[in-house]
Scaffold this active site. Structure first.
Site, mmCIF file in Angstrom:
data_model
loop_
_atom_site.group_PDB
_atom_site.id
_atom_site.type_symbol
_atom_site.label_atom_id
_atom_site.label_comp_id
_atom_site.label_asym_id
_atom_site.label_seq_id
_atom_site.Cartn_x
_atom_site.Cartn_y
_atom_site.Cartn_z
ATOM 1 N N ASN A 84 -1.233 -6.619 9.038
ATOM 2 C CA ASN A 84 -1.860 -7.900 8.751
ATOM 3 C C ASN A 84 -0.808 -8.835 8.132
ATOM 4 O O ASN A 84 0.372 -8.508 8.076
ATOM 5 C CB ASN A 84 -3.069 -7.677 7.833
ATOM 6 N N HIS A 114 18.527 -0.914 -6.903
ATOM 7 C CA HIS A 114 19.741 -1.363 -7.598
ATOM 8 C C HIS A 114 20.050 -0.449 -8.768
ATOM 9 O O HIS A 114 19.148 0.155 -9.350
ATOM 10 C CB HIS A 114 19.560 -2.807 -8.083
ATOM 11 N N ALA A 159 -5.697 0.166 -1.976
ATOM 12 C CA ALA A 159 -5.172 -1.168 -2.247
ATOM 13 C C ALA A 159 -4.533 -1.254 -3.628
ATOM 14 O O ALA A 159 -5.002 -0.648 -4.588
ATOM 15 C CB ALA A 159 -6.293 -2.196 -2.139
ATOM 16 N N ARG A 182 -7.836 12.863 -3.808
ATOM 17 C CA ARG A 182 -8.663 13.853 -3.134
ATOM 18 C C ARG A 182 -8.184 14.039 -1.700
ATOM 19 O O ARG A 182 -7.475 13.193 -1.157
ATOM 20 C CB ARG A 182 -10.134 13.443 -3.117
#
Length: 196
Positions: A84, A114, A159, A182
């Site tokens: 997306n 870095h 998310a 899980r």
């Protein structure tokens, strides 16, 4: 040894001042810019440019603009790849996606890191470690995957997760830092959404 060879061998390399790497990144950014300016209806041209940007693709792939990468040639995507809006891939090292990978908006895959000490960091040095994503993976919105991580097959990353360690096959993982909460089970075939 060139800076590009160092980059490919997971050594510290000069990412900020090496003319060859700067030129390669500029070329990739130009192609990404062209891709990002296409109209949504220009699907054939989108696919054509993606196949020019990315190192290896199969037939079915969709990337919803905008999309940005560093080099492009270090990115490999499997069949039925979908991302997306706002995908960023910093591909100093190889980034490999298996088949049937679904990436929600605002995700990033970062092979670059870095040095902790400011002296080497201020010289423009960085390292790049590969990222691998297996087959049948769903990456939720706003997920960030860090250098050197492997995400197994048949995995869901929730998310907002920051993935700093490997995630095994057949699991649901979420959080910052991301952790397995899980396994994926047969019961998951009977529901649309499970909050855990």
């Amino acid at each position: 040894m060139t800076e590009k060879e160092k980059m490919r061998n997971q050594m510290l390399y000069d990412a900020n001042y090496d003319k060859d790497l700067l030129k390669e990144r500029a070329a990739a950014k130009e192609l990404c810019f062209d891709f990002n300016q296409l109209r949504p209806s220009e699907t054939e041209r989108q696919t054509e440019l993606l196949k020019k940007i990315l190192g290896k693709t199969k037939e079915a792939l969709t990337v919803t603009a905008p999309f940005w990468c560093d080099y492009g040639y270090n990115i490999e995507v499997g069949e039925n790849f979908y991302s997306n809006h706002n995908l960023v891939i910093l591909d100093g090292a190889k980034v490999t996606f298996g088949d049937n990978v679904f990436i929600a908006p605002g995700c990033g895959f970062y092979t670059a890191g870095h040095p902790i000490d400011h002296i080497r960091r201020n010289k423009g040095l960085e390292y790049a470690y590969p990222i691998t994503v297996g087959d049948n993976v769903w990456i939720g919105a706003g997920v960030h995957v860090m250098p050197g991580v492997t995400i197994g097959s048949d995995v869901v990353i929730g998310a907002g997760s920051v993935v700093v360690k490997d995630i095994p096959d057949h699991s649901v993982a979420v959080g910052n830092p991301c952790r397995v909460i899980r396994p994926i089970t047969d019961a998951d075939r009977e529901t649309c959404f499970n909050r855990g």
